[in-house]
Write an enzyme that holds these catalytic residues in place. Structure first.
Site, PDB file in Angstrom:
ATOM      1  N   HIS A 205      20.583 -12.036 -21.974  1.00 56.89           N
ATOM      2  CA  HIS A 205      19.337 -12.636 -21.741  1.00 56.89           C
ATOM      3  C   HIS A 205      18.698 -12.146 -20.673  1.00 56.89           C
ATOM      4  CE1 HIS A 205      18.787 -14.752 -25.285  1.00 56.89           C
ATOM      5  NE2 HIS A 205      19.965 -15.472 -25.271  1.00 56.89           N
ATOM      6  N   ARG A 312      19.650  -6.434 -37.695  1.00 56.77           N
ATOM      7  CA  ARG A 312      21.324  -6.820 -37.879  1.00 56.77           C
ATOM      8  C   ARG A 312      21.239  -8.457 -38.283  1.00 56.77           C
ATOM      9  NH1 ARG A 312      21.224  -3.021 -33.063  1.00 56.77           N
ATOM     10  NH2 ARG A 312      22.921  -1.416 -33.486  1.00 56.77           N
ATOM     11  N   ARG A 348      19.692  -5.330 -42.869  1.00 61.00           N
ATOM     12  CA  ARG A 348      21.222  -4.734 -43.018  1.00 61.00           C
ATOM     13  C   ARG A 348      22.029  -6.086 -43.515  1.00 61.00           C
ATOM     14  NH1 ARG A 348      24.441  -2.030 -38.283  1.00 61.00           N
ATOM     15  NH2 ARG A 348      24.763  -4.355 -37.696  1.00 61.00           N
ATOM     16  N   GLU A 445      27.257   5.936 -41.314  1.00 58.69           N
ATOM     17  CA  GLU A 445      28.060   5.962 -40.105  1.00 58.69           C
ATOM     18  C   GLU A 445      29.435   6.170 -40.118  1.00 58.69           C
ATOM     19  OE1 GLU A 445      27.216   2.048 -38.604  1.00 58.69           O
ATOM     20  OE2 GLU A 445      27.792   1.094 -40.689  1.00 58.69           O
ATOM     21  N   ASN A 468      26.018   5.194 -33.614  1.00 58.09           N
ATOM     22  CA  ASN A 468      26.901   4.677 -32.655  1.00 58.09           C
ATOM     23  C   ASN A 468      28.277   4.503 -33.347  1.00 58.09           C
ATOM     24  OD1 ASN A 468      24.644   4.016 -31.127  1.00 58.09           O
ATOM     25  ND2 ASN A 468      24.725   1.784 -32.194  1.00 58.09           N
ATOM     26  N   ASP A 469      28.397   4.213 -34.520  1.00 58.70           N
ATOM     27  CA  ASP A 469      29.764   4.288 -35.307  1.00 58.70           C
ATOM     28  C   ASP A 469      30.098   5.879 -35.751  1.00 58.70           C
ATOM     29  OD1 ASP A 469      30.955   2.012 -35.190  1.00 58.70           O
ATOM     30  OD2 ASP A 469      29.327   1.197 -36.590  1.00 58.70           O
ATOM     31  N   ARG A 479      34.177   3.136 -29.208  1.00 61.46           N
ATOM     32  CA  ARG A 479      32.917   2.951 -28.826  1.00 61.46           C
ATOM     33  C   ARG A 479      32.943   2.060 -27.481  1.00 61.46           C
ATOM     34  NH1 ARG A 479      28.960   0.700 -33.408  1.00 61.46           N
ATOM     35  NH2 ARG A 479      27.932  -0.750 -31.777  1.00 61.46           N
ATOM     36  N   CYS A 516      19.341   5.317 -36.333  1.00 56.27           N
ATOM     37  CA  CYS A 516      19.157   4.034 -35.793  1.00 56.27           C
ATOM     38  C   CYS A 516      20.204   3.581 -34.746  1.00 56.27           C
ATOM     39  CB  CYS A 516      19.174   2.786 -36.927  1.00 56.27           C
ATOM     40  SG  CYS A 516      20.745   2.750 -37.596  1.00 56.27           S
TER      41      CYS A 516
HETATM   42  C1  PEP Z   1      25.293   2.161 -35.509  1.00 60.56           C
HETATM   43  O1  PEP Z   1      26.537   2.180 -35.847  1.00 60.56           O
HETATM   44  O2  PEP Z   1      24.816   3.431 -35.059  1.00 60.56           O
HETATM   45  C2  PEP Z   1      24.362   1.127 -35.610  1.00 60.56           C
HETATM   46  C3  PEP Z   1      23.227   1.143 -35.568  1.00 60.56           C
HETATM   47  O3  PEP Z   1      25.080  -0.099 -36.028  1.00 60.56           O
HETATM   48  P1  PEP Z   1      26.081  -1.049 -35.021  1.00 60.56           P
HETATM   49  O4  PEP Z   1      25.580  -0.731 -33.621  1.00 60.56           O
HETATM   50  O5  PEP Z   1      25.417  -2.215 -35.661  1.00 60.56           O
HETATM   51  O6  PEP Z   1      27.291  -1.016 -35.355  1.00 60.56           O
HETATM   52 MG    MG Z   2      27.597   0.611 -36.855  1.00 60.94          MG
END
Ligand code: PEP
Ligand code: MG
Length: 588
Positions: A205, A312, A348, A445, A468-469, A479, A516
């Site tokens: 926060h 999310r 999602r 992903e 990200n994944d 990660r 995303c």
């Molecule tokens: C991702 O994996 O890029 C993603 C957006 O999902 P999260 O970060 O929630 O795993």
């Molecule tokens: Mg992900």
């Protein structure tokens, strides 16, 4: 690629490094916010004292609920627009207070373990900390701060508040072990130059509030409190994640010049809020927001996102402490959909990994690759159906799309679509109102899906690339592991080839492809991603203006050329150099 890659500052002595969570530079004296958890009286009680402690606890709960409501109003008043979103933190806290599970256990501990009320609150917080420590997702992990915040309020109500001891007249840098919403709201906004903490990260926060207040924040600074004293003069560099203690004069001057530049940049950015996401050669693109709670949603609305590209949904389950019922879920989704309407919301389904609602029966060696997310949901089909029913019911109130995470094969896509169909049929036969033709998509992903993109597109209505994944799984690099963070390279050519493959497949089959992952919101990457053909971006709400800004510098022709060149390169270093020299950004 980190921001450090773009700019190396001249550093003074006594440097501390943390996580840069809100940009900008601040200089001034520091005051330290004391942590009440280290001052909690704990002692055993006799049977005849139980009633008294329970009474105290009940009174404290009433006071805290009242105080949360008051803070809710104060924040709205203090922060204007942002206040609306920030104030939502307090709604979240009220719902935790109302969660009978959380508080009933506190009462129970007083009675069964025969401990005083503050000890019981502390023990409950510790229990929740243990549960949250097992959560992998960094965003969700930091929601423990909500629980700690309530714990702080209860303890303060029971033993009296810890004063923020700060004898200076000028605004100060506020330091603390952590800073919960309650801590931050108690300090007047005009009195704060920056936040720095030992704990917390990008999604805590203090970070979110700092971003909305437009002040710098550096969090997660190891050993911070043992290295500073009240009254020390600090430079807080929220761009680089640095804190300099009592720096020499020339370093202060250098930072002052930088500070002026950043201020001017911020002022200019605000003018982009109402402008469309578009390049100078007239290429419009979709710029949506990633959200995880109501506060993010309010920021998304403020920055005029073109919709929610990724909702999310995990957080309410974690805060609720149980698998939410269809009713509970649909109320949340309905709120988001109605508030965003007529713009779309991509919801999602649950992306838990190794979590208590969807646990495997034995410990897993590689929980990220294990029984999680969609693959667990396909086994626990009833739970999946509950979430789908809730999402469908929300679709009666606006534009909704369903997105499945962690899908790794075409078979899974088919199984998922089958369940979706079953749910639609059930709702129809029960005459439940829902939007017809809700599009169904998947996150790309897991590399297998990116490779199979041509086939995949025949099975889905849209896809969203989760880099990200995708980076983690393609490069086999955790990660969240500092030891291998240098190998976590979103610009690795293999990632670019996968993205290109998915974009091409989307074009061939006329299916929308959005991105995303975090890189979508980093302006350094934008020209390259745009050049790879992406036209839908879903980013953290605070990144929306920076993306609009960089978009004003790019053209289709130049970015296509950059992307083609990058695809021929051998390493992320080369590609990084290419994008740095093509679009050097001045203000980050
Ligand atoms: C991702 O994996 O890029 C993603 C957006 O999902 P999260 O970060 O929630 O795993
Ligand atoms: Mg992900």
């Amino acid at each position: 690629m980190t921001r450090e890659a773009f700019k190396k500052p001249k550093l003074g002595e006594k440097l501390m490094k943390g996580i840069p969570t809100s940009p900008g530079v601040a200089m001034g004296k520091v005051c330290i916010h004391q942590d009440i958890f280290s001052h909690v009286p704990t002692y055993p009680i006799e049977d005849h004292q139980i009633g008294f402690e329970i009474k105290k606890l009940k009174k404290a709960i009433e006071e805290v609920e009242e105080a949360i409501r008051r803070d809710h109003d104060n924040v709205r008043r203090q922060l204007g627009y942002g206040g609306y979103g920030d104030a939502e933190i307090f709604s979240t806290h009220l719902s935790i207070m109302k969660d009978s599970h959380f508080l009933s256990e506190v009462f129970e501990k007083v009675a069964t373990q025969k401990i005083n009320a503050t000890a019981s609150v502390l023990s409950q917080i510790k229990r929740y900390e243990e549960v949250f420590s097992k959560i992998e997702d960094p965003y969700l992990k930091e929601r423990i701060l909500d629980i700690r915040d309530i714990g702080k309020r209860l303890i303060e109500s029971l033993i009296g508040p810890m004063e923020f001891d700060c004898p200076f007249n000028d605004a100060v840098i506020v330091a603390g072990l952590e800073l919960t919403p309650k801590d931050t709201v108690q300090i007047k906004k005009e009195r704060v130059l920056a936040f720095i903490t030992e704990q917390g990260g990008r999604e805590s926060h203090a970070a979110i509030l700092a971003r909305s207040m437009g002040i710098p924040a550096v969090l997660g600074i190891g050993e911070l409190l043992s290295r500073i004293q009240r009254g020390d003069f600090l430079i807080v560099d929220g761009n680089m994640g640095l804190v300099v203690i009592n720096p020499p004069e020339e370093v202060i001057q250098e930072y002052r010049r930088n500070q002026e530049k950043i201020k001017a940049h911020r002022r200019n950015l605000a003018s982009l809020i109402a402008s469309p996401a578009e390049t100078p050669d007239g290429q419009r693109f979709k710029l949506m927001a990633n959200i995880g709670n109501m506060m993010d949603l309010e920021f998304a609305i403020h920055y005029q996102a073109d919709g929610v590209g990724l909702f999310r949904t995990e957080l309410p389950f974690i805060i609720g402490g149980h698998f939410l019922s269809e009713e509970e879920q649909s109320e949340i989704y309905r709120k988001v959909v109605k508030r965003m309407s007529p713009k779309e919301v991509i919801i999602r389904t649950l992306d838990f990994g190794g979590d208590k609602f969807l646990v495997s029966l034995r410990p897993e060696k590689n929980p990220f690759l294990g029984y999680r997310s969609t693959r667990a949901f396909l086994k626990e089909k009833e739970m999946l159906k509950i979430q789908l029913r809730a999402i469908f019911r929300a679709s009666a109130y606006g534009k909704v799309k369903i997105l499945f995470p962690m899908v790794s094969s075409i078979e899974e896509v088919r199984q998922l679509r089958k369940v979706v169909k079953e749910v639609e049929n059930e709702l129809m036969s029960q005459q439940v109102d829902f939007g017809k033709g809700v599009p169904v998509g998947v996150m790309v992903e897991v590399p297998s899906l990116a490779i199979m993109a041509q086939k995949l597109m025949k099975e889905v209505d849209f896809v969203s690339i989760g880099t990200n994944d995708l980076v983690q799984f393609t490069l086999a690099v955790d990660r969240d592991n500092d030891l291998v963070s240098h190998l976590y390279q979103p610009l690795n050519p293999s990632i670019l080839w996968l993205i290109r493959n998915v974009v091409d497949a989307g074009n061939v089959h006329g299916k929308s492809v959005s991105i995303c992952g975090e890189i979508a919101g980093d302006p350094h990457y934008f020209p390259l991603l745009f050049g790879l053909g992406l036209r839908e971006f879903s980013v953290a709400p605070v990144a929306i203006l920076e993306i609009k800004e960089i978009a004003r510098l790019v053209t289709r022709e130049k970015t296509t050329h950059i992307a083609e060149k990058a695809l021929e390169m051998d390493s992320s270093k080369e590609i990084e150099r290419l994008i740095m020299t093509s679009y050097p950004l001045k203000h980050t």
